[in-house]
Design an enzyme around this catalytic site. Structure first.
Site, PDB file in Angstrom:
ATOM      1  N   CYS A 381       0.871  -1.238   0.039  1.00 57.42           N
ATOM      2  CA  CYS A 381      -0.010  -0.003  -0.029  1.00 57.42           C
ATOM      3  C   CYS A 381       0.894   1.601  -0.286  1.00 57.42           C
ATOM      4  O   CYS A 381       1.934   1.797   1.339  1.00 57.42           O
ATOM      5  CB  CYS A 381      -0.818  -0.605   1.306  1.00 57.42           C
ATOM      6  SG  CYS A 381      -1.573   1.667   1.931  1.00 57.42           S
ATOM      7  N   CYS A 384       0.593   2.880   3.401  1.00 55.36           N
ATOM      8  CA  CYS A 384       1.499   2.315   3.950  1.00 55.36           C
ATOM      9  C   CYS A 384       3.208   3.006   3.760  1.00 55.36           C
ATOM     10  O   CYS A 384       3.459   3.452   5.031  1.00 55.36           O
ATOM     11  CB  CYS A 384       1.473   1.080   4.280  1.00 55.36           C
ATOM     12  SG  CYS A 384      -0.940   1.175   4.328  1.00 55.36           S
TER      13      CYS A 384
END
Length: 461
Positions: A381, A384
């Site tokens: 991600c 993230c």
């Protein structure tokens, strides 16, 4: 979409029944203009990897008219059907140093109306130009995912007008798209990877298109993606998809520009004054769907502009999944979706890596010795990855302060558990487990800098 007829700009062909060039025999002819690489041995190689039984161009065979109309309406007189065993590994070696034009000519000459060019709306317009230069009839198809840039649709129109062709569009199943969007939203791929969306919008429509063909032509190049395409041959038995006759070895994949460098493709396009997608002038190199494509910076590899939030080693949407080596094939999660294998993030000696059992135990505790701050994340991600530095710095800052800092990988098989038990909405989700409460408190802000996270912890610890 039903596949239909496309031809070169110099002449229009009705169902490929005849050619205006007196030097080119009709598709119904048995003459092989370019004799294939045929094994001399009498051994049946049809089941050996890299070999395939190929029927002559005019041989009648089963064709599913619901997918692809029968384009060769004019058939030659009945003849005894012949088959030939072609060693495509050997043919690939023979053509290793051949020009793209020669490879294209071999492909079109060998398969006639049973082959088509896959056109993505990017620089693989070079394939259409090479096909035009052979003087042979050719077909072009493309996948309209419903998520392409407006510039790409305008480019499709320009190409059709330039070459006097009709691109054969394939569309995703409306019911499947509706189900995906209603259940997971328009941008689920940012949370759980692009494979599921690509499977619905691209892979399945492609599979339907290829079931009406015996061969297809792609614009794959070895330099496009060193991680997955460095060993692409100029011709191969397709390792993933099936063709008209069904089964392994029923579809041949031609990659005429496999050995051509990207800059040489562009030199060819400029020299031939070929129309190009206007997105290229805006920094786009590799072009796909609008939400999953962005410009690249100087010095970046072209595939960095595709699915930039995921692992750079496995950037294939599924159309060329055969390029992935066994160790690179994504694993299936509990929902049947693919989860890319990527390097982990949030690495620090002051961060506790929690597994499923650890998270379950943490949620059951009413009285903890210290509060816990835990991030629910997926290493692929982009959001993230963006907060990795600040979260690791926060963990180092809180070391010895009485607050435990942890991480829990919540994608793949753990995603359903995280949604039901941990309030996972999207990645990353940050939870504070107070000292004297079993209920976790969800961090509400999009600000993920050290100061904001510290303020959140101090307000509730």
């Amino acid at each position: 979409m039903a596949l239909s007829l496309s031809s070169s700009s110099s002449s229009h062909f009705h169902h490929f029944a005849a050619s205006s060039d007196p030097n080119v025999p009709p598709i119904g002819s048995l003459q092989l203009l370019h004799p294939p690489h045929v094994l001399s041995s009498g051994v049946n190689y049809s089941r050996i990897r890299g070999c395939s039984v190929v029927k002559p161009m005019n041989a009648q065979s089963k064709r599913n008219d619901s997918l692809v109309p029968f384009v060769a309406n004019t058939l030659a007189p009945e003849v005894a059907e012949r088959t030939e065993i072609v060693d495509y590994d050997g043919l690939a070696k023979d053509l290793e140093n051949a020009s793209p034009l020669e490879i294209m000519d071999q492909a079109l000459g060998k398969f006639g109306d049973d082959i088509a060019i896959a056109f993505s709306g990017a620089e693989d317009v070079a394939l259409i130009e090479y096909a035009r230069l052979t003087g042979r009839p050719f077909r072009v198809f493309s996948l309209d995912t419903g998520r392409l840039n407006s510039e790409t649709y305008q480019f499709f129109d320009a190409v059709e007008k330039q070459y006097g062709i009709h691109i054969e569009y394939m569309f995703p199943d409306a019911v499947e798209v509706q189900g995906l969007v209603r259940n997971k939203g328009l941008f689920s791929f940012y949370d759980d990877g692009h494979q599921e969306c690509c499977r619905v919008r691209k892979v399945r429509p492609l599979r339907r298109a290829l079931k009406g063909l015996r061969a297809w032509i792609t614009g794959q190049r070895k330099d496009q993606s060193p991680g997955t395409r460095s060993e692409v041959p100029v011709v191969q038995v397709d390792p993933v998809f099936e063709g008209l006759d069904g089964g392994i070895g029923s579809l041949i994949k031609w990659n005429p520009v496999a050995n051509v460098h990207g800059k040489d493709v562009w030199n060819f396009l400029r020299t031939m004054n070929v129309p190009v997608n206007s997105l290229h002038s805006q920094g786009y190199v590799s072009i796909g769907c609008e939400p999953c494509t962005r410009p690249v910076l100087p010095g970046q590899h072209e595939r960095e502009g595709r699915w930039w939030w995921e692992d750079s080693k496995a950037k294939e949407c599924g159309l060329h999944k055969g390029n992935l080596k066994q160790g690179d094939v994504p694993q299936l999660n509990g929902n049947g979706n693919e989860t890319p294998s990527v390097n982990d993030i949030f690495i620090s000696q002051n961060l506790v890596n929690l597994n499923r059992t650890g998270m379950e135990n943490l949620t059951r505790l009413d009285n903890r010795k210290e509060p816990w701050l835990v991030v629910l994340y997926a290493p692929w991600c982009q959001f993230c990855q963006a907060m990795e530095g600040s979260y690791v710095e926060l963990a180092d800052k809180l070391a010895g302060s009485g607050v435990k800092v942890g991480k829990f990988r919540a994608d793949g098989e753990q995603k359903q558990f995280a949604k039901q038990e941990l309030e996972l909405g999207s990645f990353p989700t940050i939870l504070l487990f107070p000292k004297h409460s079993s209920k976790a408190i969800k961090y509400p802000s999009e600000k993920r800098d050290v100061e904001s996270l510290t303020a959140f912890v101090n307000a509730l610890r």
